[in-house]
Write a protein that holds these residues in place. Structure first.
Motif, short mmCIF file in Angstrom:
data_model
loop_
_atom_site.label_atom_id
_atom_site.label_comp_id
_atom_site.label_asym_id
_atom_site.label_seq_id
_atom_site.Cartn_x
_atom_site.Cartn_y
_atom_site.Cartn_z
N THR A 1 0.99 -1.19 0.07
CA THR A 1 -0.14 -0.14 0.05
C THR A 1 0.98 1.14 0.00
O THR A 1 2.11 1.04 0.35
CB THR A 1 -0.92 0.08 1.20
OG1 THR A 1 -0.07 0.18 2.38
CG2 THR A 1 -1.61 -1.11 1.53
N ALA A 2 0.45 2.43 -0.26
CA ALA A 2 1.08 3.66 -0.14
C ALA A 2 1.62 3.77 1.04
O ALA A 2 2.65 4.36 1.44
CB ALA A 2 0.05 4.74 -0.67
N ALA A 3 0.88 3.37 2.17
CA ALA A 3 1.39 3.43 3.49
C ALA A 3 2.81 2.76 3.88
O ALA A 3 3.59 3.04 4.45
CB ALA A 3 0.28 3.08 4.59
N ASN A 4 2.80 1.56 3.08
CA ASN A 4 3.92 0.76 3.31
C ASN A 4 5.25 1.53 2.64
O ASN A 4 6.39 1.23 3.12
CB ASN A 4 3.82 -0.93 2.72
CG ASN A 4 2.69 -1.56 3.29
OD1 ASN A 4 1.93 -2.20 2.57
ND2 ASN A 4 2.56 -1.59 4.55
N MET A 5 5.00 2.19 1.66
CA MET A 5 5.92 2.94 1.00
C MET A 5 6.19 4.42 1.28
O MET A 5 6.76 5.39 0.74
CB MET A 5 5.56 2.96 -0.72
CG MET A 5 5.45 1.50 -1.03
SD MET A 5 5.24 1.22 -2.93
CE MET A 5 6.62 1.66 -3.37
N GLY A 6 5.84 4.58 2.75
CA GLY A 6 6.28 5.72 3.27
C GLY A 6 5.07 6.84 3.13
O GLY A 6 5.37 8.18 3.28
N GLY A 7 3.94 6.35 2.96
CA GLY A 7 2.63 7.27 2.72
C GLY A 7 2.21 8.04 3.78
O GLY A 7 1.37 8.91 3.69
N LEU A 8 2.71 7.52 5.08
CA LEU A 8 2.20 7.92 6.10
C LEU A 8 3.46 8.95 7.04
O LEU A 8 3.05 9.55 7.92
CB LEU A 8 1.88 6.78 7.31
CG LEU A 8 1.05 5.96 6.87
CD1 LEU A 8 0.39 5.00 8.21
CD2 LEU A 8 -0.27 6.70 6.56
N GLU A 9 4.42 9.11 6.39
CA GLU A 9 5.39 10.17 6.75
C GLU A 9 5.06 11.49 6.81
O GLU A 9 4.40 12.01 5.73
CB GLU A 9 6.95 9.96 5.98
CG GLU A 9 7.38 8.58 6.21
CD GLU A 9 8.72 8.32 5.30
OE1 GLU A 9 9.08 9.37 4.60
OE2 GLU A 9 9.15 7.31 5.16
N CYS A 10 5.27 12.24 7.72
CA CYS A 10 4.66 13.61 7.97
C CYS A 10 5.32 14.38 6.82
O CYS A 10 4.66 15.25 6.19
CB CYS A 10 4.98 14.32 9.30
SG CYS A 10 4.51 13.34 10.57
N GLY A 11 6.68 14.35 6.52
CA GLY A 11 7.25 15.13 5.31
C GLY A 11 6.65 14.77 3.90
O GLY A 11 7.00 15.76 3.14
N LYS A 12 5.93 13.62 3.89
CA LYS A 12 5.47 13.48 2.36
C LYS A 12 4.41 14.70 2.21
O LYS A 12 4.13 14.99 0.95
CB LYS A 12 4.68 12.24 2.43
CG LYS A 12 5.58 10.87 2.37
CD LYS A 12 6.19 10.80 1.13
CE LYS A 12 7.08 9.60 1.13
NZ LYS A 12 7.70 9.40 -0.23
N CYS A 13 3.44 15.18 3.09
CA CYS A 13 2.39 16.19 2.93
C CYS A 13 2.64 17.42 3.73
O CYS A 13 2.07 18.48 3.25
CB CYS A 13 1.23 15.52 3.24
SG CYS A 13 0.66 13.85 2.61
N HIS A 14 3.60 17.44 4.69
CA HIS A 14 3.66 18.64 5.33
C HIS A 14 5.20 19.25 5.23
O HIS A 14 6.08 18.26 5.35
CB HIS A 14 3.29 18.50 6.80
CG HIS A 14 2.20 17.96 7.04
ND1 HIS A 14 0.87 19.02 6.77
CD2 HIS A 14 1.47 17.01 7.38
CE1 HIS A 14 0.08 18.43 7.17
NE2 HIS A 14 0.08 17.22 7.16
N TYR A 15 5.61 20.04 4.81
CA TYR A 15 6.99 20.73 4.45
C TYR A 15 7.14 22.15 5.05
O TYR A 15 6.14 22.94 5.32
CB TYR A 15 7.28 20.65 3.43
CG TYR A 15 6.30 21.43 2.19
CD1 TYR A 15 6.53 22.69 1.83
CD2 TYR A 15 5.15 20.86 1.92
CE1 TYR A 15 5.81 23.18 0.96
CE2 TYR A 15 4.21 21.81 0.96
CZ TYR A 15 4.71 22.86 0.58
OH TYR A 15 3.72 23.44 -0.18
#
Length: 441
Positions: free
Chosen positions: A427-441
């Motif tokens: 899933t996208a979560a397994n590939m880092g989709g839950l990391e904060c830096g993915k959406c917040h910068y």
């Protein structure tokens, strides 16, 4: 004894029947001959006639992009064009109009000048029979516009006066009953006084609110319940701040996704082309609208279609708003240069601290537009279908499998993470989709 012949012999009867049948046959043939001749004449196509049904198919396939039957478009209106020009001249014009203009043909040069010197596409592939069919279609009489049906009179609408009369009578009866009750009460009290009967009044009891206020336990429980209920509704209200799900503003030009994406099957990315290569999906330029509406000046949909929510006049007026905005004159088929900006109302709006890239989801991940925006092909007025909250995005990353087939971008990392987690699908979560830096910068 004189011998008398048999007048009812079989031979005489047969001869009489034969004569009678011949008489009726001749008379019927004389009457039917003119009718048959007329029917034959009507059935036989005149020279140069064609099939309007086939002509309509050919017109839609070859002519409709530049011509209309009853209105000027890129080219002139074609209703009754067969009566304006010689048939042989039409054959030559349709097969190669440029050649006729170069030859100096007066009618061709005049027609070329009247239509902004726009060169007509040559159609050498059309046979003379095909052109005859098109001419037959354009020669059909224009259908008479249906008059709007008179509004049906509501059943019983003429009995408004009688209804008011009945209501008035009921009010009068109610008033009489009230007066009678008051008089009866007074009469009974007078009789009781004359007979020496004392009417005792009810002693005032303790007020319910006073009794409630004196009960400390009930007051405590009530205050506790009110505080919990207030906290619950306050939390729910605060959690809705910034969430605009089902937000559906009225736009300056009515655009029906139901008609465009639904009925006509236009791909979302034809209008929102930047969604494939950019962070933003973008507001389509009005020039994109004019790619089609340069030749579609009025709504021609089926009035009984499931995709029609408004009248033909309403949709046609909205198309005129588009022309006013871009400065297009449908009569002269020219831009006037006078434009009016369209103040679209934004529907989807993420906070400034949230990063979202359309191209990453649309082009790389292959996510369909409907995944986030809902079944837009069914929306007459566009709205925000999803809440677009952080929890909603995270749930999607947890539930959505990454499409690796034919996508080399994810091939190596997928193999490594699949071994790490011991799964076949990531899933996208397994590939880092839950990391904060993915959406917040």
């Amino acid at each position: 004894m004189k011998k008398v012949g048999n007048h009812t012999s079989i031979s005489r009867i047969l001869f009489f029947c034969l004569a009678l049948s011949l008489t009726f046959s001749v008379s019927y043939a004389q009457q039917a001959a003119p009718e048959a001749a007329a029917a034959t004449a009507a059935a036989a196509p005149a020279a140069g006639a064609g099939d309007p049904v086939k002509g309509k198919e050919l017109f839609n396939a070859n002519c409709a992009s530049c011509h209309k039957l009853d209105a000027k478009s890129t080219g002139p209106a074609l209703r009754g064009v067969a009566d304006k020009h010689d048939r042989a001249w039409l054959y030559k014009w349709i097969h190669n109009s440029s050649e006729m203009i170069k030859s100096g043909d007066a009618a061709a040069v005049k027609l070329f000048a009247e239509n902004n010197k726009t060169t007509m596409t040559a159609f050498p592939q059309l046979s003379e029979a095909d052109i005859d069919n098109i001419m037959a279609f354009t020669s059909e009489v224009a259908p008479v516009a249906e008059k709007p049906a008179a509004a049906p009179v509501a059943e019983g609408s003429g009995s408004g006066a009688s209804n008011n009369l009945i209501l008035g009578a009921l009010v009068l009866v109610l008033g009489v009953l009230i007066v009678m009750l008051v008089l009866v009460n007074k009469t009974l009290r007078r009789i009781a006084a004359n007979n020496g009967v004392v009417v005792t009044e009810d002693e005032p009891s303790v007020s319910l609110w006073k009794a409630y206020a004196k009960n400390g336990f009930l007051v405590f429980v009530t205050v506790l319940l009110l505080m919990l209920a207030s906290a619950y509704f306050l939390y729910g209200y605060l959690m809705q701040i910034g969430v605009d799900q089902d937000y559906q503003p009225v736009q300056p030009i009515h655009f029906s996704h139901k008609i465009h994406a639904g009925d006509n099957g236009i791909d979302c990315k034809y209008c929102h082309s930047s969604a494939r290569v950019s962070k933003q999906s973008g507001i389509p330029s009005l020039n994109v609208c004019m790619n089609c509406h340069k030749n579609i000046a009025e709504f021609a949909g089926d009035k009984d279609s499931l995709y029609v929510d408004h009248s033909k006049e309403f949709y046609t007026a909205e198309i005129q708003k588009l022309y006013d905005a871009v400065g297009w004159d449908k009569n002269t088929q020219k831009y006037t240069g006078v434009q009016k900006p369209v103040k679209w109302v934004r529907i989807h709006n993420l906070p400034d601290f949230v990063y979202f890239n359309h191209s990453q989801h649309v082009s790389v991940a292959g996510v369909e537009c409907q995944k986030c925006h809902g079944p837009v092909e069914t929306f007459e007025v566009m709205k925000q279908n999803a809440p677009l909250t952080m929890g909603w995005c995270i749930n999607c990353h947890r539930e959505t499998d990454v499409k690796v087939e034919g996508n080399d971008y994810y091939a190596k990392i997928h193999d490594e993470l699949a071994k790490k987690y011991g799964v076949q699908k990531l899933t996208a979560a397994n590939m880092g989709g839950l990391e904060c830096g993915k959406c917040h910068y």
